[in-house]
Design a protein around this motif. Structure first.
Motif, mmCIF file in Angstrom:
data_model
loop_
_atom_site.group_PDB
_atom_site.id
_atom_site.type_symbol
_atom_site.label_atom_id
_atom_site.label_comp_id
_atom_site.label_asym_id
_atom_site.label_seq_id
_atom_site.Cartn_x
_atom_site.Cartn_y
_atom_site.Cartn_z
ATOM 1 N N LEU C 19 -11.994 -1.833 -11.741
ATOM 2 C CA LEU C 19 -10.793 -0.846 -12.318
ATOM 3 C C LEU C 19 -10.775 -0.112 -11.460
ATOM 4 O O LEU C 19 -9.619 -0.328 -10.420
ATOM 5 N N VAL C 20 -11.634 0.961 -11.317
ATOM 6 C CA VAL C 20 -11.073 1.883 -10.337
ATOM 7 C C VAL C 20 -10.699 2.160 -9.224
ATOM 8 O O VAL C 20 -10.314 2.242 -8.236
ATOM 9 N N MET C 21 -12.193 0.496 -9.211
ATOM 10 C CA MET C 21 -11.679 0.280 -7.503
ATOM 11 C C MET C 21 -10.340 -0.271 -7.048
ATOM 12 O O MET C 21 -9.996 -0.187 -6.479
ATOM 13 N N LEU C 22 -9.950 -1.195 -8.161
ATOM 14 C CA LEU C 22 -8.682 -1.863 -8.018
ATOM 15 C C LEU C 22 -7.514 -0.725 -7.594
ATOM 16 O O LEU C 22 -6.699 -1.164 -6.852
ATOM 17 N N VAL C 23 -7.701 0.498 -8.677
ATOM 18 C CA VAL C 23 -7.022 1.299 -8.432
ATOM 19 C C VAL C 23 -7.242 2.309 -7.327
ATOM 20 O O VAL C 23 -6.014 2.109 -6.615
ATOM 21 N N GLY C 24 -8.003 2.100 -6.873
ATOM 22 C CA GLY C 24 -8.789 2.330 -5.224
ATOM 23 C C GLY C 24 -7.682 1.595 -4.271
ATOM 24 O O GLY C 24 -7.289 2.792 -2.947
ATOM 25 N N LEU C 25 -8.046 0.827 -4.115
ATOM 26 C CA LEU C 25 -7.706 0.048 -3.449
ATOM 27 C C LEU C 25 -6.007 -0.755 -2.813
ATOM 28 O O LEU C 25 -5.069 -0.806 -2.003
ATOM 29 N N LEU C 26 -5.215 -0.058 -4.907
ATOM 30 C CA LEU C 26 -4.334 -0.157 -4.243
ATOM 31 C C LEU C 26 -3.515 0.520 -4.054
ATOM 32 O O LEU C 26 -1.970 0.993 -3.120
ATOM 33 N N VAL C 27 -4.219 1.531 -4.207
ATOM 34 C CA VAL C 27 -3.284 3.056 -4.111
ATOM 35 C C VAL C 27 -3.492 2.843 -1.702
ATOM 36 O O VAL C 27 -2.402 3.721 -1.699
ATOM 37 N N THR C 28 -4.648 2.683 -1.673
ATOM 38 C CA THR C 28 -4.793 2.663 0.057
ATOM 39 C C THR C 28 -3.652 1.084 0.558
ATOM 40 O O THR C 28 -3.049 1.752 1.321
ATOM 41 N N ALA C 29 -3.420 0.674 -0.477
ATOM 42 C CA ALA C 29 -1.925 -0.520 -0.210
ATOM 43 C C ALA C 29 -0.519 0.267 0.427
ATOM 44 O O ALA C 29 0.049 -0.319 0.890
ATOM 45 N N VAL C 30 -0.566 0.871 -1.352
ATOM 46 C CA VAL C 30 0.682 1.022 -1.122
ATOM 47 C C VAL C 30 1.046 2.731 -0.370
ATOM 48 O O VAL C 30 2.426 2.778 0.253
ATOM 49 N N GLY C 31 0.219 3.146 -0.439
ATOM 50 C CA GLY C 31 0.155 4.641 0.615
ATOM 51 C C GLY C 31 -0.189 4.876 1.915
ATOM 52 O O GLY C 31 -1.215 5.821 2.527
ATOM 53 N N TRP C 32 -0.441 3.899 2.545
ATOM 54 C CA TRP C 32 -1.003 4.113 3.951
ATOM 55 C C TRP C 32 -1.176 4.472 5.267
ATOM 56 O O TRP C 32 -1.366 4.460 5.604
ATOM 57 N N GLN C 33 0.262 4.922 4.760
ATOM 58 C CA GLN C 33 0.968 5.774 5.980
ATOM 59 C C GLN C 33 0.212 6.745 5.846
ATOM 60 O O GLN C 33 1.065 8.252 6.166
#
Lengths: 54, 243, 552
Positions: C19-33
């Motif tokens: 779950l934490v990994m998923l959140v981490g990846l999600l954050v990366t995707a949303v805020g990739w800039q």
């Protein structure tokens, strides 16, 4: 919450609260009936160490 | 029987938790809550203006670089503080500071009255390498500020968040944030007039870092440093009326 | 170690890490800039490492039910190592920035290495990394022993420990990149603050569940202190970090409070972080490990209770002494002085209680460096609380504030009290945990003691001098009524003191390195010995439980 109300509160009830708290702590800590319990507690850390009861 | 003892034991630890919260909570409540409720905490300063987008960006750079670790922005009501730095700080001056940057250490001097004390050129030289202007200085050299273009893209979001925490930015300020930031450091742009209309005639519009072609992080930081203590005239009026 | 987890717990751990990994990846995707992507990637990698470990041990045989009859100390063991690694790291960075104040160009001209960006790396590294891990590790040890109950499960302590270290790691990586909300000792941005709240609630629940399993109705006083630490830090952290992020995919937020309200909230937090993070928790440590190591019960249990409520009540009022002569209303400042001065009573109560406990065992203090660490901790606790109350008085504060005296005072508490009690506790705890006679090298403990003590004294004396010199130079007037010294004069006068401070810090750091080395060698030696001894002797070495299978 009004400023004046808070000042009134701290000067009246706040003082009583502080005193009551102080007395309550003193009574709890110094009550002779609690002496045995506290002595036991102070020594409890020397009971068998590596045996949890549960 | 077992359930009963168990219940009693759990009750003890919950009672302890509640007692700790009750006893410790009082202090914070009585000390902080009134600050939010009284008007006297913050004097009214009718001429107080908000940070322009460029100054806000500069303020964020000030925070990013941790300037607050060595510089306070709070002149105390002590004679030597006032003699050294200028009129003592008023609560009103930091009413739009989310968060405040009063600081806790003066490895370097206080900056609350820094605005317009030195030239833009001096600041640019000094930030680029402090020892070029003050040989004994122990301040770090911030050379990257001059070579990094300022990111102005999301400034509208910044202003919007500031409005949500209570700073009076209007819709025009928010929607034109990026344009205003560029205009403040590029005087020849036609948009700089609109900026002055929004933030007042006193707004500093000039090339801060000596490089007219790009708006750099240096522009933003110097713009911020030049406005320190200049958002309202109230502290200067108060000190002249008491003297 | 992971084989100790039941199948259910292994799956739970996998889900949580996933779950934490998923959140981490999600954050990366949303805020990739945005820089937030860096944090997202690191969180994902961190949890990927945990998942890989879990998968490797997934097929390991189910743990024996016998394990439930012993205490669960694996998280404590790892916590101690993490504590020491963070300690060495945080102190090394601290010493580096100490030298930057004498030689400001030692930054490789890199943005990430400038003083302002790595100072929070030092403070977070030592307070939260070193101190926080020490508190979590020892609290889990103490609560089990004093409750005579095993931790209720084997998943939540790992969640707390590893989740907390993820917080520290992301925070410390963020500052050099420029991710900070600039509130001192609360620099991590909004999303890390939310993560810490989750971890902290899990910690509180774990602690309360363990306490609920105890057999004695009375809760030993060390747990009171640990509990106050957990509870109050939760409140402080939440209130002080209230902020509005500019966007979900951005690191940046604006604090809810501004100006004078923010200043009061910040120093209410700042001072109580000292009170409840750096004092209450470590007093919990003192009240267990000191009597235990000395072999004598605490001198006055009653005094420890009175001190507890005194500290819990009074510290909360004292924060405003950080804001004397500022734009904060005067009545708040006065309130702060009053309570700060009164705080001497409970503080000295604890310090005296600790020293009186040692009364009659002075020969052991002389011979045993571990006990000596704890004794010096109690002395420095008394000294720095006195110094703190003294500095809270307005006229004294007008001299000391903004100077290096404050920094010296903080380190008198942080080095002399916090670090000394941590090292003392670790040196007594590690041999107990690994069931060996003592540390790998008593000699190294002895050297560490003298390095730490001399380092602390050099540090403190140089900064006391520095601070008082600064304070006096700033307020000196000449005959014509003008300020005698420019600010620059006072800064130049600091150089010798800053160099001395760097040396003191280096000695202290060297000691911490020795501690890490000593602990690692003790663990190695213990594991070599246990693998050498045959099964029968091992069975004898492990204490047998008294009661039957646990019911949870």
């Amino acid at each position: 919450m009004e400023f004046g109300f808070l000042v009134y509160l701290s000067k009246s009830w706040g003082l009583f609260y502080l005193l009551a708290l102080f007395i309550a702590v003193l009574v709890y800590a110094l009550r002779p009936a609690n002496k045995k319990r506290f002595d036991e507690a102070a020594n409890s850390i020397f009971d068998d160490q590596d045996k949890p009861c549960r | 029987m077992i359930i009963k003892t168990h219940y009693r034991i759990e009750k003890n630890s919950i009672a302890l938790v509640l007692a700790i919260i009750l006893v410790s909570g009082i202090g914070g409540l009585f000390e902080i809550a009134p600050l939010f409720s009284i008007d006297e905490t913050v004097e009214s300063a009718p001429d107080m203006r908000v940070y322009t987008p460029l100054e806000l960006a500069g303020r964020n750079i000030y925070m990013r670089e941790g300037c607050y670790a060595c510089h306070s922005q709070m002149v105390r009501t002590l004679k030597d503080d006032v003699d050294r730095y200028g009129p003592y700080s008023l609560a009103a001056e930091s009413q739009y500071d989310h968060p405040m940057l009063w600081g806790s250490k003066r490895t370097g001097p206080d900056l609350a009255r820094l605005g317009e004390k030195y030239s833009d050129h001096w600041h640019t030289m000094h930030l680029n390498n402090p020892r070029d202007v003050v040989p004994e200085s122990i301040m770090p050299a911030y050379r990257w500020l001059l070579r990094t273009p300022l990111d102005t893209q999301d400034l509208s979001l910044h202003l919007n968040a500031m409005r949500r925490v209570g700073v009076p930015y209007d819709d025009a300020m928010i929607s034109n944030a990026t344009q205003d930031a560029l205009a403040q450091a590029t005087p020849e742009l036609s948009t700089s007039k609109a900026l002055m209309e929004r933030y007042g005639e006193e707004t500093n519009v000039r090339v801060f870092d000596g490089k007219a072609d790009t708006v750099t992080e240096m522009d933003a930081l110097v713009a911020y440093l030049q406005i320190l203590g200049r958002l309202t005239a109230l502290p200067y009026q108060e000190s002249s009326s008491t003297q | 170690m992971l084989a100790q987890l039941s199948f259910r717990e292994r799956n739970l751990a996998l889900c949580a890490a996933g779950l934490v990994m998923l959140v981490g990846l999600l954050v990366t995707a949303v805020g990739w800039q945005d820089l937030i992507a860096v944090h997202g990637v690191i969180a994902a990698l961190y949890t990927a490492g945990i998942i890989a470990l879990l998968l490797k041990h997934r097929k390991a045989p189910a743990p024996s039910p016998e394990r439930l009859k012993e205490y669960y100390d694996d998280p404590t063991k790892i916590g101690i190592l993490l504590c020491l690694v963070w300690g060495v790291f945080g102190m090394a960075v601290g010493d580096w920035i100490a030298w930057l104040m004498a030689y400001p160009d030692a930054t490789f001209d890199a943005a990430w290495a400038s003083f302002g960006r790595i100072r929070p790396v030092h403070t977070t590294g030592v307070i939260f990394g070193f101190g926080g891990n020490a508190l979590i590790a020892t609290s889990l040890h103490v609560v089990q022993r004093t409750s005579r109950a095993r931790l209720p499960d084997q998943f939540s302590p790992w969640f707390v420990l590893l989740g907390y270290n993820l917080f520290c790691l992301l925070a410390v990586i963020g500052y050099p990149l420029g991710i900070t909300q600039s509130k001192e000792y609360a620099e991590p941005e909004w999303y890390l603050d939310i993560w810490l709240v989750i971890v902290w609630v899990a910690y509180l629940v774990l602690y309360l569940r363990t306490l609920a399993r105890r057999q004695e109705p009375h809760i030993y006083v060390a747990n009171w202190y640990y509990l106050a630490f957990i509870l109050v830090v939760a409140v402080l952290h939440t209130v002080n970090n209230l902020a509005v992020p500019i966007a979900v995919g951005s690191t940046k937020s604006y604090s809810l409070f501004s100006g004078v309200q923010d200043a009061m909230t910040q120093w209410w937090y700042g001072h109580n972080a000292v009170a409840f993070f750096l004092t209450a928790g470590f007093l919990g440590m003192l009240y267990y490990y000191l009597p235990k190591c000395a072999g004598r019960p605490i001198y006055s249990y009653r005094m420890s209770i009175i001190s507890f409520w005194g500290i819990t009540f009074m510290y909360m009022w004292a924060g405003s002494h950080h804001l004397h002569y500022t734009a904060l209303p005067q009545w708040v400042q006065t309130l702060g002085v009053g309570f700060s001065v009164m705080l001497i009573v409970p503080s000295w109560g604890s310090a005296a209680n600790a020293l009186l406990t040692l009364n009659g065992a002075w020969h052991r203090v002389r011979d045993d460096a571990t006990l000596r660490f704890m004794m010096v901790a109690a002395v420095f606790y008394g000294l720095s609380t006195f110094e703190g109350s003294f500095m809270a008085i307005r006229p004294v504060n007008s001299l000391s504030h903004y100077t290096d005296w404050t920094v010296g005072h903080v380190h008198s508490g942080a080095l002399g009290w916090v670090a000394f009690i941590v090292f003392g506790s670790i040196y007594s705890l590690v041999p107990w945990l690994y069931k060996c006679k003592g540390m790998y090298s008593k000699y190294l403990v002895e050297i560490h003691f003298w390095l730490a003590l001399s380092g602390t004294l050099i540090y403190l004396i140089s900064l006391w001098n520095a601070g008082i010199t600064q304070g006096l130079m700033w307020r000196t007037y000449n005959e014509s009524g003008e300020l005698t010294y420019s600010f620059l004069d006072s800064m130049i006068a600091m150089k010798p003191y800053y160099i001395a401070r760097g040396i003191g810090g280096f000695l202290f750091l060297t000691g911490a390195c020795l501690a890490l080395l000593n602990v690692v060698m003790t663990i190695k030696q213990a594991s070599r010995e246990s693998s050498r001894s045959d099964a029968s002797t091992r069975a004898a070495a492990v204490d047998l439980p008294v009661a039957g299978a646990p019911q949870s």
